[in-house]
Design a protein around this motif. Structure first.
Motif, PDB file in Angstrom:
ATOM      1  N   GLY A 347      36.765  42.747  31.884  1.00 29.35           N
ATOM      2  CA  GLY A 347      37.814  43.720  32.542  1.00 29.35           C
ATOM      3  C   GLY A 347      39.022  42.876  32.705  1.00 29.35           C
ATOM      4  O   GLY A 347      39.515  41.850  32.116  1.00 29.35           O
ATOM      5  N   GLU A 348      40.161  43.650  33.406  1.00 28.16           N
ATOM      6  CA  GLU A 348      41.250  43.022  33.460  1.00 28.16           C
ATOM      7  C   GLU A 348      41.371  42.356  34.979  1.00 28.16           C
ATOM      8  O   GLU A 348      40.863  42.981  35.936  1.00 28.16           O
ATOM      9  N   VAL A 356      35.023  40.033  38.005  1.00 31.30           N
ATOM     10  CA  VAL A 356      33.601  39.555  37.564  1.00 31.30           C
ATOM     11  C   VAL A 356      33.673  38.856  36.275  1.00 31.30           C
ATOM     12  O   VAL A 356      34.195  38.970  35.403  1.00 31.30           O
ATOM     13  N   ILE A 357      32.617  38.039  36.567  1.00 31.07           N
ATOM     14  CA  ILE A 357      32.318  37.111  35.399  1.00 31.07           C
ATOM     15  C   ILE A 357      30.652  37.386  35.035  1.00 31.07           C
ATOM     16  O   ILE A 357      29.932  37.257  35.724  1.00 31.07           O
ATOM     17  N   SER A 358      30.462  37.504  33.688  1.00 29.06           N
ATOM     18  CA  SER A 358      29.384  37.709  33.377  1.00 29.06           C
ATOM     19  C   SER A 358      28.864  36.432  32.420  1.00 29.06           C
ATOM     20  O   SER A 358      29.785  35.791  31.746  1.00 29.06           O
ATOM     21  N   GLN A 440      44.084  36.592  29.917  1.00 34.53           N
ATOM     22  CA  GLN A 440      45.267  36.640  30.713  1.00 34.53           C
ATOM     23  C   GLN A 440      45.105  37.332  31.934  1.00 34.53           C
ATOM     24  O   GLN A 440      44.108  38.335  32.392  1.00 34.53           O
ATOM     25  N   ILE A 441      45.790  36.779  33.148  1.00 35.98           N
ATOM     26  CA  ILE A 441      45.772  37.278  34.590  1.00 35.98           C
ATOM     27  C   ILE A 441      47.230  37.708  34.914  1.00 35.98           C
ATOM     28  O   ILE A 441      48.267  36.975  34.595  1.00 35.98           O
ATOM     29  N   GLN A 442      47.314  38.957  35.183  1.00 35.16           N
ATOM     30  CA  GLN A 442      48.501  39.516  35.392  1.00 35.16           C
ATOM     31  C   GLN A 442      49.210  39.161  36.632  1.00 35.16           C
ATOM     32  O   GLN A 442      48.647  38.954  37.745  1.00 35.16           O
ATOM     33  N   PRO A 443      50.488  38.915  36.692  1.00 40.24           N
ATOM     34  CA  PRO A 443      51.188  38.363  38.134  1.00 40.24           C
ATOM     35  C   PRO A 443      50.913  39.379  39.066  1.00 40.24           C
ATOM     36  O   PRO A 443      50.903  40.560  38.895  1.00 40.24           O
TER      37      PRO A 443
END
Length: 471
Positions: A347-348, A356-358, A440-443
């Motif tokens: 997900g985002e 979450v890490i799979s 990407q990680i959103q600010p």
């Protein structure tokens, strides 16, 4: 909060193209205790590479090892390591290991995408100075497997002076005898599928006088000196050198120069120029019949080695030696085509929200309660250069047959955002065995919350700055 989410995208075999070409860039330089230059672009051929190498191997000799400098380097990293790391990390290269014996230093950098396929990593060293008690001379070695093929890199600084050819050969033989590795596949250096031997090997040019050597160099007739080169001669007669290959010496002798100059030694000693700095290689069980040294012929070997360039870099003048580089293409069939662990960020990812890490593992993977997953910013320098990490066994949930998930606390998701990736570190194998795709990680919102790193509270500002000496 829904704790079990679908883990789509895992179980896909990556890198199934079994025959690959793997590029190497090997650099050797006796730096004469000097501080690093401001720029190493030409040393790494960053402006002229048609195709970026997959791995950089950097061997230095006579790195400043005075007591004060050496103690500082033990606590942090030496200036050379810092410079090469700072140059290569933004280009996607990760320092996977290094080993130093006083002034002899060996660094290995590899493209991030290859990390899960670099295994069996070991380092070692052998002192040969002062009857084996002093490390000013000797060899340092890194051995590893690349997609299942065992390769050994040996960086040496052998005894100096014209008359010590026998000592140089004896030292090399001692290094080969003393270096031992774990496992049954390749316990000695020459047991590996491929060996690269390089460094300040200190072999000189016999018989010819100073005037003849310098005139031959000035008139671009270096080929007149090849037959008198001690290493070329020894390769024809010494069993210990059987099977070692080298490109033609088409560049000028790399020793001895006036500092900050391209002029050979004009001091009272007036040392005769020599090709002291060399790069050689040996393929296991390689027959020499009918093969040239510039390029090995295609045959039924585990690895085919192609030498692309073998040259010196005359513009660097901080030492009385000139650096020598070799670029190679290794052609081989992968015996490992799948990472031991595959990772997927679900997900985002948004600061303040749990992430979450799979992941899934191959059946043969030897997992441990000490395994961890690190969150890294793209362009990270080394394994310890993570933003944050979590122990996989603490909150692990099985959500499907063979597929697991763990959760990262939202407070540890970087608030400034950016491009990141996940790496799975194996405690038993002491290496990264899985790498996710970049994401990407959103600010997040403005603020300065605290991060927890290695059990210590740090502000995000200090975390973002990092510690340039930790790698």
């Amino acid at each position: 909060m829904e704790r079990c989410r679908p883990a789509e995208g895992l179980g896909v075999v990556r890198g199934t193209n079994k025959v690959i070409k793997f590029g190497l860039h090997i650099l050797t330089w006796n730096v004469g205790t000097a501080a690093p230059p401001d720029d190493v672009t030409n040393l790494l051929q960053l402006d002229v590479q048609i195709q970026e190498p997959d791995m950089y191997i950097i061997g230095l000799q006579e790195v400043n090892s005075k007591l004060s400098s050496f103690l500082i380097d033990l606590a942090f990293s030496d200036p050379w390591t810092i410079l090469f790391t700072a140059t290569l990390a933004p280009l996607g290269y990760v320092k996977i290991t290094s080993i130093r014996m006083q002034g002899v230093l060996l660094l290995i950098f590899v493209k991030c995408l290859h990390l899960p396929y670099i295994r069996d990593l070991e380092t070692n060293y052998t002192r040969t100075g002062l009857f084996g008690y002093w490390g000013n001379k000797g060899g340092v070695v890194v051995r590893l497997s690349i997609y299942g093929h065992l390769i050994c890199f040996l960086n040496c600084h052998l005894p100096a002076h014209m008359e010590n050819k026998s000592q140089r050969l004896d030292s090399f033989e001692r290094i080969l005898e003393m270096q031992q590795f774990s496992g049954c596949k390749a316990q000695a250096i020459l047991d590996h599928d491929l060996v690269f031997w390089f460094g300040d090997l200190n072999f000189r040019i016999d018989d010819h006088g100073l005037h003849f050597i310098r005139e031959s160099i000035t008139k671009n007739r270096c080929h007149l000196l090849w037959d008198k080169d001690q290493l070329n001669r020894a390769k024809k007669t010494e069993p210990i050198l059987s099977g070692f290959l080298e490109g033609q010496l088409l560049f000028k002798p790399t020793y001895k120069f006036n500092l900050d100059s391209t002029h050979y030694d004009t001091s009272g000693k007036k040392r005769k120029p020599a090709w002291t700095d060399r790069i050689l290689w040996k393929v296991k069980d390689c027959s020499q019949a009918g093969e040239t040294e510039a390029q090995t012929s295609h045959s039924n070997k585990p690895i085919n080695v192609i030498l692309n360039t073998y040259d010196s870099q005359m513009e660097y003048g901080i030492s009385d030696h000139k650096p020598v580089l070799g670029t190679f293409c290794l052609e081989f069939e992968k015996t490992i085509t799948r990472a031991l662990v595959e990772l997927l960020p679900e997900g985002e990812w948004i600061p303040g929200c749990d992430a979450v890490i799979s992941y899934c593992m191959l059946d043969e993977y030897p997992s441990s309660t000490w395994d961890w997953i690190g969150l890294y910013k793209v362009g990270f320098r080394c394994q310890s250069d993570y933003v944050t990490y979590l122990w996989v066994k603490d909150d692990e949930l099985m959500v499907n047959d063979g597929i697991y998930q763990v959760y990262l606390n939202g407070e540890e998701v970087p608030r400034d955002g950016g491009e990141f990736l996940l790496c799975y570190y194996s405690s038993n194998l002491e290496s990264i065995v899985g790498v996710s795709s970049t994401f990407q990680i959103q600010p997040g919102c403005a603020g300065n919350p605290l991060e927890i790193v290695n059990g210590m509270e740090m502000s995000r500002d200090s975390l973002a700055q990092g510690d340039s000496d930790t790698c």
